[in-house]
Design a protein around this motif. Sequence first.
Motif, PDB file in Angstrom:
ATOM      1  N   TYR A 280       0.828  -1.215   0.000  1.00 13.51           N
ATOM      2  CA  TYR A 280       0.000   0.000   0.000  1.00 13.51           C
ATOM      3  C   TYR A 280       0.863   1.266   0.000  1.00 13.51           C
ATOM      4  CZ  TYR A 280      -4.423   2.427   1.074  1.00 13.51           C
ATOM      5  OH  TYR A 280      -5.548   3.201   1.045  1.00 13.51           O
ATOM      6  N   ALA A 281       1.912   1.270   0.808  1.00 13.39           N
ATOM      7  CA  ALA A 281       2.776   2.459   0.875  1.00 13.39           C
ATOM      8  C   ALA A 281       3.483   2.685  -0.456  1.00 13.39           C
ATOM      9  CB  ALA A 281       3.796   2.307   2.005  1.00 13.39           C
ATOM     10  N   VAL A 282       4.017   1.610  -1.003  1.00 12.61           N
ATOM     11  CA  VAL A 282       4.739   1.719  -2.279  1.00 12.61           C
ATOM     12  C   VAL A 282       3.794   2.216  -3.368  1.00 12.61           C
ATOM     13  CG1 VAL A 282       5.905   0.379  -4.086  1.00 12.61           C
ATOM     14  CG2 VAL A 282       6.438  -0.046  -1.680  1.00 12.61           C
ATOM     15  N   LYS A 283       2.597   1.682  -3.366  1.00 12.53           N
ATOM     16  CA  LYS A 283       1.606   2.086  -4.365  1.00 12.53           C
ATOM     17  C   LYS A 283       1.271   3.574  -4.233  1.00 12.53           C
ATOM     18  CE  LYS A 283      -2.721   0.582  -6.393  1.00 12.53           C
ATOM     19  NZ  LYS A 283      -3.674   1.664  -6.157  1.00 12.53           N
ATOM     20  N   ASN A 284       1.423   4.098  -3.011  1.00 13.77           N
ATOM     21  CA  ASN A 284       1.142   5.518  -2.780  1.00 13.77           C
ATOM     22  C   ASN A 284       2.413   6.362  -2.798  1.00 13.77           C
ATOM     23  OD1 ASN A 284      -1.875   6.135  -2.058  1.00 13.77           O
ATOM     24  ND2 ASN A 284      -1.421   4.095  -1.272  1.00 13.77           N
ATOM     25  N   GLY A 285       3.484   5.777  -3.345  1.00 14.38           N
ATOM     26  CA  GLY A 285       4.717   6.532  -3.557  1.00 14.38           C
ATOM     27  C   GLY A 285       5.510   6.823  -2.305  1.00 14.38           C
ATOM     28  N   ARG A 286       5.304   6.031  -1.257  1.00 14.35           N
ATOM     29  CA  ARG A 286       6.021   6.275   0.005  1.00 14.35           C
ATOM     30  C   ARG A 286       7.250   5.397   0.146  1.00 14.35           C
ATOM     31  NH1 ARG A 286       2.410   8.806   3.326  1.00 14.35           N
ATOM     32  NH2 ARG A 286       1.075   9.948   1.921  1.00 14.35           N
ATOM     33  N   SER A 287       8.183   5.889   0.937  1.00 15.01           N
ATOM     34  CA  SER A 287       9.370   5.103   1.245  1.00 15.01           C
ATOM     35  C   SER A 287       9.001   4.030   2.272  1.00 15.01           C
ATOM     36  CB  SER A 287      10.439   6.029   1.834  1.00 15.01           C
ATOM     37  OG  SER A 287      11.293   5.308   2.680  1.00 15.01           O
ATOM     38  N   ILE A 288       9.638   2.849   2.132  1.00 10.75           N
ATOM     39  CA  ILE A 288       9.385   1.801   3.126  1.00 10.75           C
ATOM     40  C   ILE A 288      10.657   1.515   3.912  1.00 10.75           C
ATOM     41  CG2 ILE A 288       7.418   0.726   1.977  1.00 10.75           C
ATOM     42  CD1 ILE A 288       9.377  -1.383   0.868  1.00 10.75           C
ATOM     43  N   GLU A 289      11.514   2.535   3.946  1.00 14.46           N
ATOM     44  CA  GLU A 289      12.801   2.381   4.636  1.00 14.46           C
ATOM     45  C   GLU A 289      12.638   2.028   6.110  1.00 14.46           C
ATOM     46  OE1 GLU A 289      15.789   5.605   4.419  1.00 14.46           O
ATOM     47  OE2 GLU A 289      15.815   5.003   2.294  1.00 14.46           O
ATOM     48  N   GLY A 290      11.665   2.653   6.764  1.00 16.45           N
ATOM     49  CA  GLY A 290      11.445   2.392   8.193  1.00 16.45           C
ATOM     50  C   GLY A 290      10.644   1.133   8.457  1.00 16.45           C
ATOM     51  N   GLY A 291      10.429   0.321   7.421  1.00 15.50           N
ATOM     52  CA  GLY A 291       9.651  -0.911   7.583  1.00 15.50           C
ATOM     53  C   GLY A 291       8.353  -0.825   6.787  1.00 15.50           C
ATOM     54  N   LYS A 292       8.070  -1.910   6.084  1.00 14.36           N
ATOM     55  CA  LYS A 292       6.907  -1.935   5.192  1.00 14.36           C
ATOM     56  C   LYS A 292       5.590  -1.813   5.964  1.00 14.36           C
ATOM     57  CE  LYS A 292       5.657  -5.705   3.245  1.00 14.36           C
ATOM     58  NZ  LYS A 292       5.511  -6.976   2.545  1.00 14.36           N
ATOM     59  N   ASP A 293       5.466  -2.596   7.061  1.00 12.83           N
ATOM     60  CA  ASP A 293       4.218  -2.582   7.822  1.00 12.83           C
ATOM     61  C   ASP A 293       3.937  -1.195   8.392  1.00 12.83           C
ATOM     62  OD1 ASP A 293       3.846  -5.257   7.291  1.00 12.83           O
ATOM     63  OD2 ASP A 293       4.470  -5.962   9.274  1.00 12.83           O
ATOM     64  N   GLU A 294       4.977  -0.583   8.955  1.00 18.01           N
ATOM     65  CA  GLU A 294       4.818   0.769   9.531  1.00 18.01           C
ATOM     66  C   GLU A 294       4.352   1.746   8.467  1.00 18.01           C
ATOM     67  OE1 GLU A 294       5.117   1.943  12.701  1.00 18.01           O
ATOM     68  OE2 GLU A 294       5.260  -0.179  13.227  1.00 18.01           O
ATOM     69  N   ALA A 295       5.012   1.696   7.311  1.00 17.49           N
ATOM     70  CA  ALA A 295       4.683   2.631   6.224  1.00 17.49           C
ATOM     71  C   ALA A 295       3.257   2.398   5.734  1.00 17.49           C
ATOM     72  CB  ALA A 295       5.685   2.468   5.082  1.00 17.49           C
ATOM     73  N   ASN A 296       2.862   1.134   5.590  1.00 17.90           N
ATOM     74  CA  ASN A 296       1.496   0.833   5.141  1.00 17.90           C
ATOM     75  C   ASN A 296       0.473   1.389   6.122  1.00 17.90           C
ATOM     76  OD1 ASN A 296       2.327  -0.583   2.863  1.00 17.90           O
ATOM     77  ND2 ASN A 296       2.235  -2.581   3.855  1.00 17.90           N
ATOM     78  N   MET A 297       0.733   1.189   7.421  1.00 17.63           N
ATOM     79  CA  MET A 297      -0.208   1.675   8.438  1.00 17.63           C
ATOM     80  C   MET A 297      -0.268   3.201   8.449  1.00 17.63           C
ATOM     81  SD  MET A 297       0.019  -0.882  11.712  1.00 17.63           S
ATOM     82  CE  MET A 297       1.793  -0.938  11.895  1.00 17.63           C
ATOM     83  N   ASP A 298       0.878   3.852   8.250  1.00 18.96           N
ATOM     84  CA  ASP A 298       0.882   5.319   8.241  1.00 18.96           C
ATOM     85  C   ASP A 298       0.039   5.867   7.089  1.00 18.96           C
ATOM     86  OD1 ASP A 298       2.432   5.365  10.481  1.00 18.96           O
ATOM     87  OD2 ASP A 298       4.340   5.608   9.419  1.00 18.96           O
ATOM     88  N   VAL A 299       0.156   5.229   5.930  1.00 18.21           N
ATOM     89  CA  VAL A 299      -0.651   5.668   4.779  1.00 18.21           C
ATOM     90  C   VAL A 299      -2.131   5.483   5.087  1.00 18.21           C
ATOM     91  CG1 VAL A 299      -1.250   5.152   2.375  1.00 18.21           C
ATOM     92  CG2 VAL A 299       1.149   5.252   3.050  1.00 18.21           C
ATOM     93  N   LEU A 300      -2.462   4.349   5.681  1.00 11.07           N
ATOM     94  CA  LEU A 300      -3.868   4.080   6.006  1.00 11.07           C
ATOM     95  C   LEU A 300      -4.410   5.142   6.970  1.00 11.07           C
ATOM     96  CD1 LEU A 300      -6.296   2.160   5.750  1.00 11.07           C
ATOM     97  CD2 LEU A 300      -5.411   0.932   7.738  1.00 11.07           C
ATOM     98  N   LEU A 301      -3.647   5.454   8.016  1.00  8.26           N
ATOM     99  CA  LEU A 301      -4.100   6.452   8.995  1.00  8.26           C
ATOM    100  C   LEU A 301      -4.289   7.813   8.339  1.00  8.26           C
ATOM    101  CD1 LEU A 301      -2.108   5.589  12.244  1.00  8.26           C
ATOM    102  CD2 LEU A 301      -4.566   5.317  11.819  1.00  8.26           C
ATOM    103  N   GLU A 302      -3.381   8.159   7.456  1.00 11.43           N
ATOM    104  CA  GLU A 302      -3.505   9.448   6.752  1.00 11.43           C
ATOM    105  C   GLU A 302      -4.772   9.492   5.912  1.00 11.43           C
ATOM    106  OE1 GLU A 302      -0.252  10.734   4.198  1.00 11.43           O
ATOM    107  OE2 GLU A 302       1.083  10.138   5.846  1.00 11.43           O
ATOM    108  N   LYS A 303      -5.019   8.402   5.188  1.00  9.16           N
ATOM    109  CA  LYS A 303      -6.198   8.378   4.312  1.00  9.16           C
ATOM    110  C   LYS A 303      -7.488   8.436   5.116  1.00  9.16           C
ATOM    111  CE  LYS A 303      -4.311   6.397   0.198  1.00  9.16           C
ATOM    112  NZ  LYS A 303      -4.766   6.410  -1.179  1.00  9.16           N
TER     113      LYS A 303
END
Length: 198
Positions: free
Chosen positions: A88-111
């Motif tokens: 999900y994060a990658v699809k939304n153009g986000r970095s997953i450097e800090g961990g894929k799960d964390e990045a995915n959850m952050d995108v979800l919370l933002e949306k």
Amino acid sequence: MKTLVFASNNAHKLEEIRAILKGQYEVKSLKDIDCEADIPETGTTFRENALQKATYVKEHFGYDCFADDSGLQVEALNGEPGVYSARYAVKNGRSIEGGKDEANMDVLLEKLSGIDNRKACFRTCVALIYEGQTHFFDGTVEGRIIYEKRGAGGFGYDPLFVPDGYEQTFAELGNEVKNGISHRARAVAKLAAFLRDA
Ligand code: IMP
């Protein structure tokens, strides 16, 4: 004993399904059949992706086979992240450097920021190709997405998901409770019941 391939190399999922089908089926992983391919998952539904994986094994290796595909669906986001849950994060153009799960959850919370409807569910579809026929087994767990991550257990979106009837997230409830009610457990229980009678 019949042999079935589970189109996965996930040690946890393999262990779970082997325990359930013990004595009835020998369950081989992709590694066990020397399948090193990155099997394509290009479907737009969990069902399509699960079938794509099972079909790949049947066509290339000849074994009867089952495969699963899962993800989170959020009502207010028209079912997103859905089949894109893992990326999900990658699809939304986000970095997953800090961990894929964390990045995915952050995108979800933002949306979901500013949105009151937090209804969501996890879904699993298992596709089985068995003696020339295809069967599907679905599992769902309904719940809601909370506003901040809570808990250290589980994986994926577990720290944000509170199942209906509970106050704690999947990450707080622990594996024993989660495995009793999860989407995956429900789909796998249906698969196991079918195979026991087959
Ligand atoms: P998979 O098809 O089981 O590999 O799941 C795809 C993605 O959906 C995972 O990478 C997670 O992001 C999400 N997901 C699936 N099942 C769960 C779960 O039980 N908890 C949290 N996230 C999950």
